[in-house]
Every structure is written in C-alpha cells, then in structure tokens.
Design a protein around this motif. Structure first.
Motif, PDB file in Angstrom:
ATOM      1  N   ASP A 134      -6.095   5.639   5.661  1.00 19.94           N
ATOM      2  CA  ASP A 134      -6.606   4.622   6.583  1.00 19.94           C
ATOM      3  C   ASP A 134      -6.385   5.040   8.033  1.00 19.94           C
ATOM      4  O   ASP A 134      -7.266   4.881   8.870  1.00 19.94           O
ATOM      5  CB  ASP A 134      -5.941   3.271   6.326  1.00 19.94           C
ATOM      6  CG  ASP A 134      -6.418   2.627   5.031  1.00 19.94           C
ATOM      7  OD1 ASP A 134      -7.454   3.061   4.495  1.00 19.94           O
ATOM      8  OD2 ASP A 134      -5.742   1.692   4.564  1.00 19.94           O
ATOM      9  N   ARG A 194      -2.437   5.982   0.852  1.00 24.69           N
ATOM     10  CA  ARG A 194      -3.450   5.025   1.298  1.00 24.69           C
ATOM     11  C   ARG A 194      -3.292   4.734   2.796  1.00 24.69           C
ATOM     12  O   ARG A 194      -4.268   4.670   3.532  1.00 24.69           O
ATOM     13  CB  ARG A 194      -3.337   3.731   0.481  1.00 24.69           C
ATOM     14  CG  ARG A 194      -4.350   2.693   0.844  1.00 24.69           C
ATOM     15  CD  ARG A 194      -5.733   3.173   0.532  1.00 24.69           C
ATOM     16  NE  ARG A 194      -6.701   2.221   1.018  1.00 24.69           N
ATOM     17  CZ  ARG A 194      -7.991   2.398   0.981  1.00 24.69           C
ATOM     18  NH1 ARG A 194      -8.473   3.494   0.454  1.00 24.69           N
ATOM     19  NH2 ARG A 194      -8.809   1.507   1.452  1.00 24.69           N
ATOM     20  N   ARG A 195      -2.064   4.580   3.257  1.00 20.86           N
ATOM     21  CA  ARG A 195      -1.832   4.334   4.684  1.00 20.86           C
ATOM     22  C   ARG A 195      -2.263   5.534   5.518  1.00 20.86           C
ATOM     23  O   ARG A 195      -2.851   5.390   6.591  1.00 20.86           O
ATOM     24  CB  ARG A 195      -0.363   4.005   4.927  1.00 20.86           C
ATOM     25  CG  ARG A 195       0.041   2.651   4.356  1.00 20.86           C
ATOM     26  CD  ARG A 195       1.400   2.210   4.875  1.00 20.86           C
ATOM     27  NE  ARG A 195       2.436   3.209   4.796  1.00 20.86           N
ATOM     28  CZ  ARG A 195       3.354   3.294   3.847  1.00 20.86           C
ATOM     29  NH1 ARG A 195       3.391   2.413   2.871  1.00 20.86           N
ATOM     30  NH2 ARG A 195       4.269   4.238   3.877  1.00 20.86           N
ATOM     31  N   ARG A 236       0.850  -1.187   0.000  1.00 23.56           N
ATOM     32  CA  ARG A 236       0.000   0.000   0.000  1.00 23.56           C
ATOM     33  C   ARG A 236       0.885   1.236   0.000  1.00 23.56           C
ATOM     34  O   ARG A 236       1.905   1.278   0.676  1.00 23.56           O
ATOM     35  CB  ARG A 236      -0.908   0.003   1.224  1.00 23.56           C
ATOM     36  CG  ARG A 236      -1.869  -1.159   1.213  1.00 23.56           C
ATOM     37  CD  ARG A 236      -2.861  -1.119   2.331  1.00 23.56           C
ATOM     38  NE  ARG A 236      -2.304  -0.633   3.577  1.00 23.56           N
ATOM     39  CZ  ARG A 236      -3.022  -0.345   4.647  1.00 23.56           C
ATOM     40  NH1 ARG A 236      -4.295  -0.529   4.637  1.00 23.56           N
ATOM     41  NH2 ARG A 236      -2.444   0.106   5.743  1.00 23.56           N
ATOM     42  N   ARG A 251      -8.862   7.802   8.927  1.00 30.29           N
ATOM     43  CA  ARG A 251     -10.220   7.267   9.041  1.00 30.29           C
ATOM     44  C   ARG A 251     -10.398   6.551  10.372  1.00 30.29           C
ATOM     45  O   ARG A 251     -11.392   6.729  11.061  1.00 30.29           O
ATOM     46  CB  ARG A 251     -10.517   6.312   7.884  1.00 30.29           C
ATOM     47  CG  ARG A 251     -11.926   5.738   7.915  1.00 30.29           C
ATOM     48  CD  ARG A 251     -12.178   4.824   6.732  1.00 30.29           C
ATOM     49  NE  ARG A 251     -11.118   3.860   6.497  1.00 30.29           N
ATOM     50  CZ  ARG A 251     -11.005   2.687   7.122  1.00 30.29           C
ATOM     51  NH1 ARG A 251     -11.878   2.343   8.018  1.00 30.29           N
ATOM     52  NH2 ARG A 251     -10.020   1.868   6.840  1.00 30.29           N
TER      53      ARG A 251
END
Length: 55
Positions: free
Chosen positions: A37, A33-34, A29, A40
């Motif tokens: 995440d 993207r990390r 990833r 979130r």
C-alpha cells in the motif's frame, strides 16, 4: 441515591432514538500488505490542479 434514581433524575439523558450498530473490528494488516500500500501510494502521480488555481 440508587442508580435508578440517578438515571431517572432531572439531568438524565433522553432515550436514544436508534440503537448503535454492531461494531466490527478490522483485521490487522500484515507487513507485506502495508508495504504494498505504501509503495502504491508513493508511486501515484499527484492530482492535477483545479481550474483557475493559478489566478
């Protein structure tokens, strides 16, 4: 002793009943993207306590 003798000896493991499934390596990833995440997860509200947790 040959390798065949060692495999067939009294301490030999039994034949596996099922073959191992093909392994799949997950793609790496990326940084964005990390970070998305992690953001979130950090902004999610905590789980509600279960019924009777205060007893």
């Amino acid at each position: 002793m040959s390798p065949a003798d060692l495999v067939a000896g009294p301490c030999a493991l039994p034949d596996a009943p099922l073959a191992m499934p093909q392994q799949v390596i997950e793609p790496a990833r990326g940084l964005f993207r990390r970070l998305a995440d992690a953001t979130r997860i950090a902004t999610q509200s905590p789980a509600a306590p279960s019924a009777g947790a205060d007893r």
